[in-house]
Enzyme design. Structure first.
Site, PDB file in Angstrom:
ATOM      1  N   ASP A   1     -11.576   1.787   3.722  1.00  0.00           N
ATOM      2  CA  ASP A   1     -11.895   0.355   3.568  1.00  0.00           C
ATOM      3  C   ASP A   1     -13.401   0.155   3.360  1.00  0.00           C
ATOM      4  O   ASP A   1     -13.826  -0.934   2.973  1.00  0.00           O
ATOM      5  CB  ASP A   1     -11.448  -0.427   4.807  1.00  0.00           C
TER       6      ASP A   1
ATOM      7  N   LYS B   1       0.846  -1.200   0.000  1.00  0.00           N
ATOM      8  CA  LYS B   1       0.000   0.000   0.000  1.00  0.00           C
ATOM      9  C   LYS B   1       0.880   1.247   0.000  1.00  0.00           C
ATOM     10  O   LYS B   1       0.632   2.201  -0.740  1.00  0.00           O
ATOM     11  CB  LYS B   1      -0.936  -0.021   1.216  1.00  0.00           C
TER      12      LYS B   1
ATOM     13  N   GLN C   1      -5.108  -2.208   9.447  1.00  0.00           N
ATOM     14  CA  GLN C   1      -4.804  -3.487   8.803  1.00  0.00           C
ATOM     15  C   GLN C   1      -5.318  -4.639   9.676  1.00  0.00           C
ATOM     16  O   GLN C   1      -5.022  -4.707  10.857  1.00  0.00           O
ATOM     17  CB  GLN C   1      -3.285  -3.606   8.591  1.00  0.00           C
TER      18      GLN C   1
END
Ligand code: NDP
Length: 283
Positions: free
Chosen positions: A119, A50, A94
């Site tokens: 997300d 990322k 995460q």
């Protein structure tokens, strides 16, 4: 007949090109903060990826690495700071979180400002998707839809079947395809006669996490098969949920694993950073 192979890198490149164009037009560089707690090696690889993609596209990347023994309160404080930070437009925690705080995952994710929730897991973003007003959508299913569009695959009026009903893949995929006027069936571990249902699919999405579970006899000839599954069957061997070698002979188009949907997920995350930035500045 051999299926057309839908390579993720081709579509990811197109998505990233659009993101770079949008970022270049912005009067400030958007920022993405990725919080990683503990030392999970797979998570560390994802976070590095990322970070690298952000750098490639001109997005500021901030990786907040916290120790394994971070408490829920400490993590919530970090999220509060990032929610307030003017140079951060996207926040991602995460997953999975370490065992000691895993049970609080929902509370932790729900602390992220919905406008910075790149997300797309916050209940407000889930609700917006369900009511047909999507804002920030989970990256993997959004990537599948984007790929279908970029590949010129028609969705309207098609029969779609999704195997898997997780909040991360199956459920958002249902809403995305339904919003595009597909007739969608969602299957799960209690579904009876699965193969009968999957054989009806013009578009089959496999997202169950079971290596090579979908065999050729479960696929309608000519169907579009999207394999979301990522299963490690040996230290250096990843396979999908679809038995690719057999399925490629019957499907009309199919994504490989590795090299398929996984590559779209990071590209869509970058797209979500742009979307989040626009939502925050009101354009
Ligand atoms: P989950 O484990 O959360 O969900 C799996 C789903 O599959 C559940 O709904 C489960 O049903 C269903 N299922 C399991 N076994 C069967 C079966 N025998 N028949 C029918 N349905 C079944 O997984 P995720 O959605 O998080 O992930 C799915 C796969 O996608 C994994 O391999 C994961 O690694 C991969 N993935 C890939 C991403 C990418 O970037 N490409 C991103 C996210 C995930 P039930 O609800 O009844 O338990």
């Amino acid at each position: 007949m051999s299926a057309k192979i839908l390579y993720g890198k081709d579509f990811a490149a197109l998505i990233k090109e659009k993101v770079r164009f949008e970022v270049d037009k912005m009067i400030f560089k958007p920022g993405l903060a990725v919080i990683i707690v503990g030392e999970n090696p797979a998570s560390q690889v994802y976070v590095r990826n990322k970070h690298k993609t952000c750098e490639e596209l001109g997005i500021n990347s901030k990786v907040v690495a916290l120790p394994e023994n971070t408490t829920k309160e400490e993590l919530l404080n970090v999220i509060d700071e990032l929610n307030a930070a003017e140079n951060i437009q996207g926040i991602l925690v995460q997953l999975p979180l370490p065992d000691a705080i895993k049970a609080h995952s929902d509370e932790i994710l729900n602390r992220i400002n919905p406008l910075k929730d790149v997300d797309g897991f916050h209940p407000m973003n889930v609700g917006n998707l369900v009511i047909g007003n999507p804002k920030l959508v989970p990256c993997t299913p959004a990537g599948c839809l984007e790929m279908l569009d970029l590949a010129g695959i028609e969705i309207d009026g098609k029969r779609a079947v999704i195997i898997g009903r997780s909040n991360i893949v199956g459920k958002p995929m249902l809403h995305l395809l339904m919003a595009r006027h597909a007739t969608v069936t969602v299957c799960h571990s209690h579904t009876k006669n699965l193969a009968e249902i999957t054989r009806e699919a013009d578009i089959l999405v496999a997202a169950m996490g079971k290596p090579k579970f979908v065999t050729a006899d479960m696929i309608k000839p000519g169907a579009v098969v999207i394999d979301v599954g990522i299963n490690r069957i040996a230290p250096k061997k990843l396979v999908g949920d679809v038995d690719f070698d057999a399925a490629v002979e019957i499907a009309g188009a199919i994504t490989p694993v590795p090299g398929g949907v996984g590559l779209l997920t990071v590209a869509m995350l970058m797209k979500n950073v742009v979307t989040a930035t626009k939502l925050q500045i009101g354009v």
